[in-house]
Design a protein around this motif. Structure first.
Motif, PDB file in Angstrom:
ATOM      1  N   ARG B   7       0.854  -1.187   0.000  1.00 10.68           N
ATOM      2  CA  ARG B   7       0.000   0.000   0.000  1.00 10.68           C
ATOM      3  C   ARG B   7       0.896   1.245   0.000  1.00 10.68           C
ATOM      4  NH1 ARG B   7      -3.589   2.077   5.107  1.00 10.68           N
ATOM      5  NH2 ARG B   7      -1.648   1.489   6.164  1.00 10.68           N
ATOM      6  N   ILE B   9       1.996   4.739   1.057  1.00 10.55           N
ATOM      7  CA  ILE B   9       1.788   5.738   2.117  1.00 10.55           C
ATOM      8  C   ILE B   9       2.288   7.090   1.619  1.00 10.55           C
ATOM      9  CG2 ILE B   9       2.354   6.398   4.493  1.00 10.55           C
ATOM     10  CD1 ILE B   9       0.670   3.846   4.377  1.00 10.55           C
ATOM     11  N   GLN B  66       8.188  -2.778  11.269  1.00  9.49           N
ATOM     12  CA  GLN B  66       7.547  -1.559  11.776  1.00  9.49           C
ATOM     13  C   GLN B  66       8.615  -0.761  12.501  1.00  9.49           C
ATOM     14  OE1 GLN B  66       4.258  -3.070  14.253  1.00  9.49           O
ATOM     15  NE2 GLN B  66       2.813  -2.203  12.783  1.00  9.49           N
ATOM     16  N   GLY B  74       8.342  10.018  14.840  1.00  9.86           N
ATOM     17  CA  GLY B  74       7.883  10.712  13.638  1.00  9.86           C
ATOM     18  C   GLY B  74       8.687  11.960  13.338  1.00  9.86           C
ATOM     19  N   TYR B  78      11.114  13.020  10.143  1.00 14.13           N
ATOM     20  CA  TYR B  78      10.938  14.319   9.494  1.00 14.13           C
ATOM     21  C   TYR B  78      12.274  15.085   9.435  1.00 14.13           C
ATOM     22  CZ  TYR B  78       9.462  19.173   8.872  1.00 14.13           C
ATOM     23  OH  TYR B  78       9.337  20.461   8.435  1.00 14.13           O
ATOM     24  N   ILE B  96       1.826  -0.028   8.529  1.00 16.74           N
ATOM     25  CA  ILE B  96       2.702   0.964   9.157  1.00 16.74           C
ATOM     26  C   ILE B  96       2.169   1.350  10.539  1.00 16.74           C
ATOM     27  CG2 ILE B  96       1.547   3.029   8.222  1.00 16.74           C
ATOM     28  CD1 ILE B  96       4.406   4.114   7.571  1.00 16.74           C
ATOM     29  N   ASP B  97       3.077   1.645  11.469  1.00 17.02           N
ATOM     30  CA  ASP B  97       2.694   2.090  12.817  1.00 17.02           C
ATOM     31  C   ASP B  97       2.460   3.604  12.814  1.00 17.02           C
ATOM     32  OD1 ASP B  97       5.778   1.694  12.479  1.00 17.02           O
ATOM     33  OD2 ASP B  97       5.530   3.357  13.873  1.00 17.02           O
ATOM     34  N   SER B  98       1.840   4.093  13.876  1.00 12.25           N
ATOM     35  CA  SER B  98       1.433   5.512  13.885  1.00 12.25           C
ATOM     36  C   SER B  98       2.619   6.474  13.882  1.00 12.25           C
ATOM     37  CB  SER B  98       0.529   5.795  15.086  1.00 12.25           C
ATOM     38  OG  SER B  98       1.218   5.563  16.297  1.00 12.25           O
ATOM     39  N   LEU B  99       3.744   6.060  14.443  1.00  9.76           N
ATOM     40  CA  LEU B  99       4.894   6.975  14.520  1.00  9.76           C
ATOM     41  C   LEU B  99       5.566   7.118  13.156  1.00  9.76           C
ATOM     42  CD1 LEU B  99       6.392   5.712  17.897  1.00  9.76           C
ATOM     43  CD2 LEU B  99       4.667   7.474  17.501  1.00  9.76           C
ATOM     44  N   ALA B 101       4.156   6.462  10.330  1.00  6.58           N
ATOM     45  CA  ALA B 101       3.182   7.105   9.435  1.00  6.58           C
ATOM     46  C   ALA B 101       3.260   8.616   9.587  1.00  6.58           C
ATOM     47  CB  ALA B 101       1.766   6.622   9.764  1.00  6.58           C
ATOM     48  N   ALA B 102       3.340   9.073  10.839  1.00  4.67           N
ATOM     49  CA  ALA B 102       3.421  10.514  11.089  1.00  4.67           C
ATOM     50  C   ALA B 102       4.657  11.106  10.412  1.00  4.67           C
ATOM     51  CB  ALA B 102       3.450  10.779  12.592  1.00  4.67           C
ATOM     52  N   ILE B 105       4.292  11.168   6.571  1.00 11.18           N
ATOM     53  CA  ILE B 105       3.316  12.159   6.092  1.00 11.18           C
ATOM     54  C   ILE B 105       3.813  13.584   6.330  1.00 11.18           C
ATOM     55  CG2 ILE B 105       0.974  13.049   6.529  1.00 11.18           C
ATOM     56  CD1 ILE B 105       0.279   9.991   7.064  1.00 11.18           C
ATOM     57  N   LEU B 106       4.430  13.808   7.472  1.00  7.04           N
ATOM     58  CA  LEU B 106       4.995  15.149   7.731  1.00  7.04           C
ATOM     59  C   LEU B 106       5.993  15.515   6.641  1.00  7.04           C
ATOM     60  CD1 LEU B 106       5.513  14.932  11.602  1.00  7.04           C
ATOM     61  CD2 LEU B 106       4.102  16.632  10.424  1.00  7.04           C
ATOM     62  N   ASP B 108       6.155  14.284   3.632  1.00  2.00           N
ATOM     63  CA  ASP B 108       5.457  14.377   2.344  1.00  2.00           C
ATOM     64  C   ASP B 108       4.747  15.725   2.189  1.00  2.00           C
ATOM     65  OD1 ASP B 108       4.807  13.095  -0.056  1.00  2.00           O
ATOM     66  OD2 ASP B 108       2.836  12.513   0.672  1.00  2.00           O
ATOM     67  N   VAL B 109       4.117  16.194   3.272  1.00  2.00           N
ATOM     68  CA  VAL B 109       3.315  17.426   3.180  1.00  2.00           C
ATOM     69  C   VAL B 109       4.167  18.683   3.347  1.00  2.00           C
ATOM     70  CG1 VAL B 109       1.428  18.733   4.273  1.00  2.00           C
ATOM     71  CG2 VAL B 109       1.232  16.243   4.016  1.00  2.00           C
TER      72      VAL B 109
END
Lengths: 425, 148
Positions: B7, B9, B66, B74, B78, B96-99, B101-102, B105-106, B108-109
């Motif tokens: 998938r 991310i 993970q 996270g 970053y 993926i775990d929440s950390l 993932a954060a 995404i941080l 990426d954005v």
């Protein structure tokens, strides 16, 4: 994800480009975990995990500046994890030089940023922000945007608040925009237990050891613990909350537990009981032998394990007022037995500034000082997290400190013996 | 050669050499020295990770189950991305775990000039198959190709 008109407007940039990026970040974060909506953050205060002006985290401070310059500050005031520096804590000249001039050289700058973003008050630095003396104690059902793992597990489990195990930066972003994605531990389904833990010990289990065993077994799942109320009772009094603080921190650091239920004790377990347990839940039985096995599995990271400790740290997470008083009594009694007047290993007890302030008002403070124990608001992890401190022989009964550093774990009783009698019975 | 589908991310296409950890990646412990002491190769500093300790992570295809450890994880990812010391891509066998993932995404954005493709749910078989030094190619659609 289904957004409200207000949330969509923020995402469209109607409240500015920076806030739109904050919203986009949170939406993408939620989508990874199947969130279908954003829900309001309802806790009175936020809590941030990033408390340290670590030179290496320059990009974080630049991001914070973007938020501040755009006026995208926290909608709630917040507390923050402990400060990394305290002159009261013993350190060599070289350690002090490296701490101040190299590692944490941006501490003052970062604290100014925190003030601009919404720090509750100048000394609101502790990992145990939920202590009454600190004043950041969420209500049952509050939705939070916290990140500090020991505080998240306490808020979820002991207080019945709802918070995911977020990362640093995500914590402030939820607070800035006022919404968090609805998934995981925010949902009823995500709060159901995939493990039943049966406690069959012959005595009250050591909080930090029990938490470690459960954390390593269930990793990130929710455990439902049966049989612990036999030892803790069915009321969340000060002593029990202190136990659960240490227990929870160990589950969160030795595993990745964000919520646990204790039968007949924690609020959701009292309300819903075994309805919280998933049908296909697995079972883990913990007896004396299992705790012994877990204890013996910890590696000792010291170069020479036979040598005497140089420092003892207690208070990761920060100690409660009850704990400081209890340890004062225990140390005095043990010193009296040993014939020593002061602790024989330099010992630092860490607690929130607000807790230490209350402690200073009691007669215990002077007694603890006479025993030679230093009190501090420092973060032991931040102190240990560099090559110089990593080589020091530090002892602790914190399983979180053991996991993340070279500190050596002992049970509370063994710690008492080490610091008052040099490990001799 | 073997292909795996995961998938996406953080989207992107890249080719790089694999470094593999079978245990969870402790993000703070692994990257702290690299960020603190100016090591542009991001040599893994986590002594508790025998698979990765002492190996270069920057520019590599980091293959892992993970991440674990501190919830600063996270922001550490970053920072690594912002400082140009990030892996070429991060490929997770598990969801993926929440950390992590954060962090992904941080980056990426908030760091539009930085590309670090992240793919998760590649399956246990992926981590069993992939070995250090294999050539890894990641496609935009989350297809991961491993070549000896």
């Amino acid at each position: 994800m289904l957004l409200t008109n207000e949330q969509q407007a923020i995402l469209n940039g109607e409240s500015g480009e920076v806030l739109a990026k904050v919203m986009k970040t949170l939406i993408k974060y939620g989508e990874v975990f199947g969130a279908e909506k954003m829900v309001p953050v309802t806790g009175k205060h936020n809590h941030l995990v990033t408390s340290f002006g670590l030179k290496a985290l320059g990009p974080v401070y630049e991001l914070m500046d973007q938020l501040i310059n755009a006026g995208a500050v926290s909608q709630q005031t917040f507390s923050c994890d402990p400060r990394p520096l305290d002159k009261n804590v013993p350190a060599s000249f070289l350690q002090n030089f490296i701490f101040k001039n190299f590692m944490y050289s941006r501490q003052d700058f970062y604290e100014k940023q925190l003030n601009s973003l919404g720090l509750m008050e100048k000394d609101a630095f502790t990992c145990a922000c939920y202590m009454d003396e600190v004043g950041n104690k969420p209500e049952y059902g509050d939705v939070l945007s916290w990140a500090e793992s020991s505080a998240v597990v306490y808020a979820n489990s002991v207080l019945g608040a709802r918070c995911n195990r977020n990362s640093g930066i995500m914590d402030i972003m939820g607070s800035v925009v006022g919404y968090v994605p609805y998934f995981g531990l925010l949902t009823d389904e995500g709060r159901r237990a995939k493990w039943i833990i049966e406690i069959k010990t012959t005595k009250k289990p050591e909080a930090q050891l029990l938490g470690s065993a459960i954390g390593m077994k269930v990793v990130e799942d929710v455990p439902y613990i049966i049989g612990l109320d036999k030892w803790l009772g069915d009321e969340l009094d000060d002593a029990t909350c202190t136990y659960l603080k240490d227990f929870g921190a160990a589950t969160a650091s030795n595993g990745a537990v964000g919520l646990y239920h204790i039968d007949n004790l924690t609020p959701e377990a009292k309300k819903m009981g075994s309805e919280l347990i998933c049908e296909d839940a697995k079972t883990y039985v913990i007896d004396d032998a299992e705790l012994e096995r877990v204890y013996k599995s910890y590696p000792v990271m010291w170069k020479n394990p036979e040598k005497a400790p140089k420092l003892c740290f207690m208070g990761c997470p920060h100690m409660s007022l009850e704990q400081l008083k209890d340890w004062t009594d225990k140390i005095e009694a043990a010193l009296s037995e040993s014939g020593n007047k002061k602790v024989v290993v330099p010992t630092v007890f860490t607690a929130a500034p607000a807790v230490l302030k209350e402690f200073e008002k009691t007669e215990y403070a002077e007694r603890l000082k006479k025993c030679g124990v230093i009190t501090s608001y420092i973060c032991p992890l931040m102190y240990m997290n560099n090559p110089l401190s990593g080589k020091m022989r530090v002892i602790t009964s914190s399983n979180k400190l053991r996991t993340y550093t070279t500190a050596r774990y002992y049970t509370d009783a063994e710690i008492l013996n080490e610091i008052t009698k040099g490990g001799k019975n | 050669m073997k292909q795996f589908k995961g998938r996406v991310i953080a989207a992107g296409a890249v080719s790089a050499e694999a470094v593999v950890t079978h245990g969870g990646l402790n993000t703070l412990a692994s990257f702290q020295k690299a960020l603190q002491f100016g090591d542009k190769t991001a040599t893994c500093g986590d002594q508790n990770n025998p698979d990765l300790y002492g190996k270069q992570m920057a520019g590599k295809a980091l293959c892992l189950p993970q991440t674990i450890g501190s919830t600063t994880g996270g922001l550490v990812i970053y920072c690594a991305c912002s400082m140009g010391r990030q892996p070429a891509c991060m490929l997770f066998s598990k969801p993926i775990d929440s950390l992590a993932a954060a962090g992904s995404i941080l980056a990426d954005v908030w760091l539009p000039d930085v590309k670090m493709p992240v793919v998760d749910s590649l399956g246990d078989e992926f981590l069993d198959y992939v070995k250090d030094g294999m050539k890894i190619t990641v496609s935009e659609d989350g297809t991961v190709t491993c070549e000896s």
